[in-house]
Write an enzyme that holds these catalytic residues in place. Sequence first.
Site, PDB file in Angstrom:
ATOM      1  N   LYS A   1       0.821  -1.207   0.000  1.00  0.00           N
ATOM      2  CA  LYS A   1       0.000   0.000   0.000  1.00  0.00           C
ATOM      3  C   LYS A   1       0.858   1.261   0.000  1.00  0.00           C
ATOM      4  O   LYS A   1       1.831   1.357   0.751  1.00  0.00           O
ATOM      5  CB  LYS A   1      -0.920   0.012   1.215  1.00  0.00           C
ATOM      6  CG  LYS A   1      -1.947  -1.114   1.225  1.00  0.00           C
ATOM      7  CD  LYS A   1      -2.939  -0.967   2.353  1.00  0.00           C
ATOM      8  CE  LYS A   1      -4.024  -2.026   2.273  1.00  0.00           C
ATOM      9  NZ  LYS A   1      -5.119  -1.817   3.232  1.00  0.00           N
ATOM     10  N   VAL A   2       0.453   2.208  -0.821  1.00  0.00           N
ATOM     11  CA  VAL A   2       1.005   3.555  -0.802  1.00  0.00           C
ATOM     12  C   VAL A   2      -0.154   4.531  -0.944  1.00  0.00           C
ATOM     13  O   VAL A   2      -1.259   4.152  -1.333  1.00  0.00           O
ATOM     14  CB  VAL A   2       2.036   3.781  -1.924  1.00  0.00           C
ATOM     15  CG1 VAL A   2       3.249   2.874  -1.745  1.00  0.00           C
ATOM     16  CG2 VAL A   2       1.408   3.539  -3.289  1.00  0.00           C
TER      17      VAL A   2
END
Length: 248
Positions: free
Chosen positions: A115-116
């Site tokens: 995740k970013v």
Amino acid sequence: MKAEDVRQRVTTPLTSPAYAPTVPRFTDREYLNVVYRTDPDALRTVVPEPLRITEPLVRFEVMKMGDVSGYGPYTEAGQAIPVDFEGEHGEYLHAMYLDNFPATASGREVSAYPKVLGSPALYVDSGALVGTLDHGGLRVATATMGYKHHPLDRDEAEAQITVPTFMLKTIPGYDGLPRVQELVRTRITDVTVKEAWTGPARLQLFQHVLAPLADLPVLEVVSASHILTDLTLSGVEPVHDYLKGAAS
């Protein structure tokens, strides 16, 4: 603060943790899924062994979380790749972009979700379900699907979103070398499919150096689905240790 108190804290900052110590329950999680055919050579450059590519397919997904315990509503988008691991069919999570920092931090730290931060959206516009992903001020993905054109069998919808999920967990040590490097697996549980639809769809991916979704180019849209569900994400389990070079 005593040492035993420190050991009970699950994350930093020590006195204001980045995310809640809870197993999230998702209520009214809405999916737009577009499965497309891509370049098999491009897939081979991003899928880690010992996972095996079965078909040159990618699932682009946009998920609008109506309510999540511990995090509240947020939206997420990304790419998942169908794979096999020791005869088990599943998906490898290649990329995930979302607009909620606690969910981003916990997904990376507690599990292994790639995740970013990004700016995804899911909405209806003039008879089309629209899913978009922006990085900063630039568009990197636009998906459209006919809004509720044809009912989708709910068992088939559940099967689409509950395959085992594989992810790569890498934690660097203070010397810059990997301290943990594992392939892990998780599953979706306690699923209730509330609505499921299918219909015609299109997908555009745009080149961006920091959000390289277009490195897996769209050659042909294969299928699409629109699913509304309640679910729980189970914890992860390691299935392969790269530092030991053998299955855990």
